[in-house]
Design an enzyme around this catalytic site. Structure first.
Site, PDB file in Angstrom:
ATOM      1  N   GLU A   1      -8.398 -21.262  -0.325  1.00 39.06           N
ATOM      2  CA  GLU A   1      -8.786 -22.318   0.625  1.00 39.06           C
ATOM      3  C   GLU A   1      -8.894 -23.674  -0.077  1.00 39.06           C
ATOM      4  O   GLU A   1      -8.502 -24.710   0.478  1.00 39.06           O
ATOM      5  CB  GLU A   1     -10.110 -21.973   1.314  1.00 39.06           C
ATOM      6  CG  GLU A   1     -10.053 -20.740   2.226  1.00 39.06           C
ATOM      7  CD  GLU A   1      -8.999 -20.845   3.317  1.00 39.06           C
ATOM      8  OE1 GLU A   1      -8.814 -21.941   3.875  1.00 39.06           O
ATOM      9  OE2 GLU A   1      -8.336 -19.830   3.597  1.00 39.06           O
TER      10      GLU A   1
ATOM     11  N   HIS B   1       1.374 -13.324  17.599  1.00 35.70           N
ATOM     12  CA  HIS B   1       2.251 -14.492  17.480  1.00 35.70           C
ATOM     13  C   HIS B   1       3.391 -14.506  18.495  1.00 35.70           C
ATOM     14  O   HIS B   1       3.984 -15.543  18.728  1.00 35.70           O
ATOM     15  CB  HIS B   1       2.833 -14.566  16.072  1.00 35.70           C
ATOM     16  CG  HIS B   1       1.778 -14.716  15.018  1.00 35.70           C
ATOM     17  ND1 HIS B   1       0.901 -13.694  14.696  1.00 35.70           N
ATOM     18  CD2 HIS B   1       1.431 -15.759  14.237  1.00 35.70           C
ATOM     19  CE1 HIS B   1       0.075 -14.100  13.754  1.00 35.70           C
ATOM     20  NE2 HIS B   1       0.361 -15.348  13.447  1.00 35.70           N
TER      21      HIS B   1
HETATM   22 ZN    ZN Z   1      -4.161 -20.322   3.694  1.00 37.31          ZN
END
Ligand code: ZN
Length: 369
Positions: A105, A234
């Site tokens: 992150e 998705h």
């Molecule tokens: Zn990521």
């Protein structure tokens, strides 16, 4: 359900019963906190001659589960697009897994900070896979025994052959196995949108790709009464998936290029294999990464990756180099046990819609009464 990774560690480990490296207990023994883990990730980028996160990051990010309210804890990184405010939302547990996730992150945040001076429209990775590829590549270094040893979490960075091969197998079951699936999701969507797969064959067309590319069959015979592609979020949500294929391939290209700049990987030198490299504290690797990130999406992506990789294309050879010891082990094992490598057709897995009876034949049947 989609067989997009095969986390079958218990039945597929090359050396069963050999404990994997896990520094979670050691982190807890050393009283690690979520804040401390974030600081380590920040220091990782600083060691590469990249940028530290601003003071506001520490005030405004969510690093642990708040007491008084429920929050969505799925890790995410945020660019507030004012060139100053960047945050992470992650309810951290003190585990090895979360230590790696935080570095991933923080790579996104580092990317935000590097391209913050670009015009707004160019503040993005050069293609949708590259943001993730950088995070994955950083994670490859962080998870290496050498890095965990550097952090004082392991007594020795040397591991046994069994631990090493098991670890590569664990990764391969996650990352190599993912590639055919990640590829076929958008291949199927492409066929649908292009019109080459007619609506009446959508489900069996899906299973044809699953079978041909992934080697997967459903547990029971399917038909056009079913619509299995839609089980993947998705597809109905209309979110592109090929970016994940791109990021999984490119992470190894990036890892290789950065490790070579760091002098940690020398092709052909068995003492410095790619899977053991840690780029920590290499300013050469960091400078190259920074140069690429600063471009954002202001140039076509082949030009952008060329700054680090020295090549303009996606290329699977770095992935293969990374897993080389496992490939050698598998080749030997398969030969020893005379394994068939691949899959052979054995029976039906999807029934295409039966041709409708024409009206005349219907009338004919009625007449026989
Ligand atoms: Zn990521």
């Amino acid at each position: 359900m989609w067989a997009l990774n095969w986390k079958l560690d218990d039945i597929l480990m090359p050396f069963p019963g050999v404990e994997p490296i896990d520094v979670t207990k050691e982190m807890q023994r050393q009283h690690y906190t979520p804040r401390h883990m974030f600081e380590l990730a920040d220091r990782f980028f600083y060691s590469l001659n990249l940028t530290r996160v601003p003071a506001s990051f520490w005030r405004r990010s969510v690093m642990r589960q708040p007491d008084a309210r429920r929050v969505i804890c799925h890790p995410s990184s945020w660019d507030f697009c004012d060139g100053a405010d960047f945050r992470i939302n992650h309810c951290t547990n003190v585990t090895q897994k979360d230590l790696v996730t935080i570095h991933h992150e923080m790579s996104h945040v580092q990317y935000f900070m590097q391209y913050k001076n670009q015009p707004y429209i160019f503040r993005a990775a050069a293609n949708p896979g590259i943001h993730e590829a950088v995070g994955h590549a950083v994670a490859l270094s962080v998870e290496s025994p050498r890095h965990l040893w550097r952090l004082g979490l392991l007594n020795d960075y040397r591991t046994t052959y069994a631990v090493e091969i098991n670890d590569l197998m664990r990764r391969a079951l996650d990352q190599v196995v993912f590639l055919p699936y990640a590829y076929l999701v958008d291949l199927w969507r492409w066929k649908v949108l292009e019109g080459s797969l007619p609506e009446k064959d959508w489900n069996c067309g899906w299973w044809d790709l699953r079978y041909e590319i992934q080697g997967m069959k459903p547990p029971e015979v399917r038909s056009e009464e079913d619509f299995d592609a839609a089980s993947k979020y998705h597809i109905p949500a209309n979110i592109a998936y090929s970016r994940h294929f791109v990021s999984f391939v490119m992470q190894f290209q990036l890892h290789k290029a950065l490790c070579m700049k760091a002098g940690q990987y020398v092709p052909g030198d068995p003492s410095r294999p790619l899977h053991k490299c840690d780029i920590y504290s290499s300013t050469q690797a960091g400078n190259a990464l920074g140069e690429m990130m600063r471009l954002g999406s202001s140039r076509p992506w082949p030009e952008v990756i060329e700054t680090v990789l020295g090549e303009r294309k996606m290329n699977g050879s770095a992935l293969r180099e990374y897993f080389r010891p496992l490939e050698l082990w598998l080749a030997e094992e398969n030969q020893k046990h005379k394994e068939f490598v691949g899959w052979r057709p054995d029976g039906e897995y999807c029934v295409y819609e039966k041709p409708k009876k024409s009206e005349s034949s219907l009338r004919c049947e009625l007449n026989t009464e």
